[in-house]
Scaffold this motif. Structure first.
Motif, short mmCIF file in Angstrom:
data_model
loop_
_atom_site.label_atom_id
_atom_site.label_comp_id
_atom_site.label_asym_id
_atom_site.label_seq_id
_atom_site.Cartn_x
_atom_site.Cartn_y
_atom_site.Cartn_z
N THR A 1 0.80 -1.22 0.00
CA THR A 1 0.00 0.00 0.00
C THR A 1 0.83 1.27 0.00
O THR A 1 0.28 2.37 0.09
N SER A 2 2.13 1.14 -0.11
CA SER A 2 2.99 2.32 -0.11
C SER A 2 3.87 2.33 -1.36
O SER A 2 4.06 1.31 -2.02
N ALA A 3 4.39 3.51 -1.67
CA ALA A 3 5.27 3.65 -2.83
C ALA A 3 6.57 2.91 -2.56
O ALA A 3 6.98 2.79 -1.40
N PRO A 4 7.23 2.40 -3.53
CA PRO A 4 6.95 2.48 -4.95
C PRO A 4 6.07 1.34 -5.47
O PRO A 4 5.69 1.33 -6.64
N LEU A 5 5.72 0.39 -4.63
CA LEU A 5 4.99 -0.79 -5.12
C LEU A 5 3.52 -0.51 -5.42
O LEU A 5 2.99 -1.01 -6.41
N ALA A 6 2.84 0.27 -4.61
CA ALA A 6 1.40 0.50 -4.80
C ALA A 6 1.08 1.09 -6.18
O ALA A 6 0.19 0.57 -6.87
N PRO A 7 1.77 2.13 -6.65
CA PRO A 7 1.47 2.65 -7.99
C PRO A 7 1.76 1.62 -9.09
O PRO A 7 1.01 1.53 -10.07
N LEU A 8 2.79 0.84 -8.92
CA LEU A 8 3.11 -0.19 -9.90
C LEU A 8 2.01 -1.24 -9.95
O LEU A 8 1.56 -1.64 -11.04
N LEU A 9 1.55 -1.71 -8.80
CA LEU A 9 0.47 -2.69 -8.77
C LEU A 9 -0.80 -2.15 -9.40
O LEU A 9 -1.48 -2.85 -10.16
N ASN A 10 -1.14 -0.89 -9.09
CA ASN A 10 -2.32 -0.29 -9.71
C ASN A 10 -2.19 -0.24 -11.22
O ASN A 10 -3.13 -0.56 -11.94
N TYR A 11 -1.02 0.13 -11.71
CA TYR A 11 -0.78 0.16 -13.16
C TYR A 11 -0.93 -1.23 -13.77
O TYR A 11 -1.58 -1.39 -14.80
N LEU A 12 -0.35 -2.24 -13.14
CA LEU A 12 -0.42 -3.60 -13.68
C LEU A 12 -1.84 -4.14 -13.68
O LEU A 12 -2.25 -4.82 -14.63
#
Length: 84
Positions: free
Chosen positions: A5-16
């Motif tokens: 739920t935190s950057a940098p993984l959350a934006p990547l997961l949303n994109y994927l």
């Protein structure tokens, strides 16, 4: 808060997840060259699964957000060193 739920993984997961929602189902390409009879045989056979998996080897295994969260919690709680 966790790494899902935190950057940098959350934006990547949303994109994927958005990308997966908008693309054609990849198994369509895997089965396009097979006849209907061959598809039926592979999908219902209890012994020809290796051939089926051979056709699907390039198809990613998609999981929902909820399943992804469960897999993440299971991996973290078991102190997994590697995940395939």
């Amino acid at each position: 808060m966790n790494t899902l739920t935190s950057a940098p993984l959350a934006p990547l997961l949303n994109y994927l997840f958005e990308l997966a929602d908008n693309m054609a189902h990849p198994t369509n390409n895997a089965f396009r060259t097979m006849t209907d009879a061959e598809q039926h045989r592979l999908l219902h056979s209890k012994t020809d699964y290796l051939e089926l998996y051979g056709h699907l080897k390039e198809v990613p295994l998609a999981v929902s957000r909820e399943t992804g969260k469960l897999l993440y919690m299971l991996a973290r709680s078991s102190n997994a060193q590697s995940i395939v």
